[in-house]
Design an enzyme around this catalytic site. Structure first.
Site, short mmCIF file in Angstrom:
data_model
loop_
_atom_site.label_atom_id
_atom_site.label_comp_id
_atom_site.label_asym_id
_atom_site.label_seq_id
_atom_site.Cartn_x
_atom_site.Cartn_y
_atom_site.Cartn_z
N HIS A 27 0.40 -1.17 -0.23
CA HIS A 27 -0.25 0.01 -0.16
C HIS A 27 0.96 1.11 0.63
CE1 HIS A 27 -4.05 2.32 1.27
NE2 HIS A 27 -2.92 3.10 0.59
N HIS A 61 1.71 5.55 -2.42
CA HIS A 61 1.32 6.76 -2.95
C HIS A 61 2.05 6.65 -3.71
CE1 HIS A 61 -2.66 6.74 -1.22
NE2 HIS A 61 -2.49 6.31 -0.31
N ARG A 99 2.78 9.77 -6.98
CA ARG A 99 1.47 10.25 -7.59
C ARG A 99 1.92 10.70 -9.28
NH1 ARG A 99 -0.65 10.67 -2.84
NH2 ARG A 99 0.35 12.31 -1.52
N HIS A 132 -4.68 -0.11 5.64
CA HIS A 132 -4.26 0.49 6.77
C HIS A 132 -4.59 0.78 8.14
CE1 HIS A 132 -7.57 3.21 5.37
NE2 HIS A 132 -6.07 3.79 3.93
N ASP A 172 1.51 3.26 3.24
CA ASP A 172 0.23 4.08 3.43
C ASP A 172 1.52 5.41 2.66
OD1 ASP A 172 -1.58 5.60 2.39
OD2 ASP A 172 -2.69 6.04 4.40
N HIS A 199 3.79 14.26 -0.16
CA HIS A 199 3.44 15.79 0.45
C HIS A 199 3.95 16.37 0.33
CE1 HIS A 199 -1.71 14.87 0.12
NE2 HIS A 199 -0.51 13.91 1.50
N ALA A 232 -2.71 18.63 5.15
CA ALA A 232 -2.69 17.15 4.18
C ALA A 232 -2.49 16.07 4.62
CB ALA A 232 -2.10 17.49 2.91
O1 DOR Z 1 -2.90 9.63 5.00
C1 DOR Z 1 -3.61 9.16 4.11
N1 DOR Z 1 -2.91 10.05 2.93
N2 DOR Z 1 -4.25 8.58 3.82
C2 DOR Z 1 -5.07 8.12 2.81
O2 DOR Z 1 -5.67 7.59 2.11
C3 DOR Z 1 -4.53 9.35 1.12
C4 DOR Z 1 -2.65 9.15 1.30
C5 DOR Z 1 -2.22 9.86 0.62
O3 DOR Z 1 -3.19 9.95 -0.65
O4 DOR Z 1 -1.89 11.28 0.58
ZN ZN Z 2 -3.17 5.61 1.49
#
Ligand code: DOR
Ligand code: ZN
Length: 367
Positions: A14, A16, A18, A190, A263, A267, A277
């Site tokens: 899991h 991220h 972008r 998560h 997770d 950012h 965020a």
């Molecule tokens: O804290 C988080 N950030 N939870 C999520 O479900 C998405 C993630 C993000 O994409 O920044």
């Molecule tokens: Zn996530």
């Protein structure tokens, strides 16, 4: 001698990345923390809401396209990347059937509408319970990745001592989901609460969950004392009894259900004029953080028995669940301070969690 041990390369199931200029650098951070691949979430801009590039719904990114961009950014290191399809108001059972038959669609992601970063394209769970989408997933053997928080709650129910959005979801929604679709492969993403852990433990064996380093390490007091906004992620870190349940689940010798999914969420601007965020960045340092968290949970990583427990959680359970290739390469974790640095991308900066928490990372990857 410095305590050290060897682990196979692993999959972050899991994470991220972008679709902007941060993609290459964040993928590189995953390569540097010895990932053989990842499950990369679809809440990007635009969202990954279609399977094939040729599909009509043109405002969405396709799984085909996003997956190949991530594989390319890894410089050929990643063996496999799973991109789940974002479940939106446009998702149909036919998309699931076609995508699964072609071998492109392995998973779908449910987001509670407006429940977190990039969740504004989500639709209520009931829609997919009723419109044939979950039935199609169940029949095709496609995994449903669930952001398990009830959406649209007032503040007293969203987060309180008596209940919170995740507890409500696992108490009221998940039992109905599992009962209605008994063969549906489900991953609780998560996980943060004891209610969630207890549900997963009692569910059938094809219902599993992943846990982030921050939810194993911290509680809500860590976030609030000093308003450490780099620890602000969703679902929120919870109470000590929740963390204790997560630790017990992740570190059990007979764990078959709980696996690593960081997770990690890049950012470049955590604070906004009127808020913050959601997302903690742990790219480059997740195995080190998990090792630290396992020690906090009482696991002795100087012993083979303790090392095996971490390997099971980090490298085995999730990989086997998603039927991913076993990596041949290994790496060494050693108990010595890691040099954690901000990630600079042009004139933008991403702060990894330990820097935001002003703490040291006692484990490092030997280079
Ligand atoms: O804290 C988080 N950030 N939870 C999520 O479900 C998405 C993630 C993000 O994409 O920044
Ligand atoms: Zn996530």
């Amino acid at each position: 001698m410095t305590p050290q041990f060897t682990l196979p390369h692993w999959y972050d199931l899991h994470t991220h990345f972008r679709q902007d200029e941060t993609l290459p650098a964040t993928v590189k951070d995953h390569v540097s923390m010895q990932c053989a691949g990842a499950l990369a979430m679809p809440n990007t801009a635009p969202p990954v809401g279609k399977v094939f590039e040729a599909d009509e719904v043109s405002s969405y990114k396709s799984i085909e396209q996003y997956r190949s961009e991530i594989l390319a950014a890894s410089g050929g290191v990643f063996k496999e990347v799973i991109v789940p399809l974002y479940l939106t108001q446009d998702t149909t059972p036919e998309m699931i059937e076609k995508g699964a038959a072609a071998g492109v669609l392995k998973a779908c992601k449910y987001y509670p509408p407006h429940g977190t970063t990039g969740a504004e394209f989500g639709a209520p769970l009931d829609r997919f319970m009723e419109n044939g989408v979950f039935r199609a997933l169940e029949q095709a053997g496609v995994t449903l990745c669930i952001h398990g928080e009830e959406h649209g709650l007032g503040p007293e129910r969203y987060f309180d001592r008596a209940e919170n959005a995740e507890e409500i979801f696992y108490r009221d929604r998940m039992p109905r989901l599992v009962d209605s679709f008994p063969d549906l492969r489900i991953v609780g993403e998560h996980l943060t609460t004891k209610v969630g852990v207890d549900f997963i433990l009692e569910a059938p064996s094809h219902v599993k969950a992943n846990i982030t380093p921050q939810h194993l390490m911290y509680t809500v007091g860590s976030l609030l004392n000093g308003l450490k906004y780099h620890l602000y992620c969703l679902p929120l870190v919870k109470y000590d009894e929740d963390r204790a349940a997560l630790r017990a689940a992740a570190t059990a010798t007979n764990n078959t259900k709980f696996f690593a999914g960081t997770d990690s969420a890049p950012h470049t601007k955590k604070t906004t004029p009127c808020g913050c965020a959601a997302g903690c960045y742990t790219g480059g340092i997740a195995p080190q953080l998990y090792a630290q968290a396992f020690e906090m949970a009482g696991i002795d990583l100087s012993q083979k028995a303790g090392q095996d427990i971490l390997e099971n959680f980090l490298c085995t359970i999730g990989r086997e669940y998603y039927d991913l290739p076993m990596p041949e390469q290994t790496f060494i974790l050693e108990r010595s301070a890691e040099d954690v640095q901000p990630l600079k991308i042009g004139d933008q900066t991403i702060i990894p969690l330990p820097l935001g928490m002003e703490c040291e990372l006692p484990w490092r990857i030997r280079r």
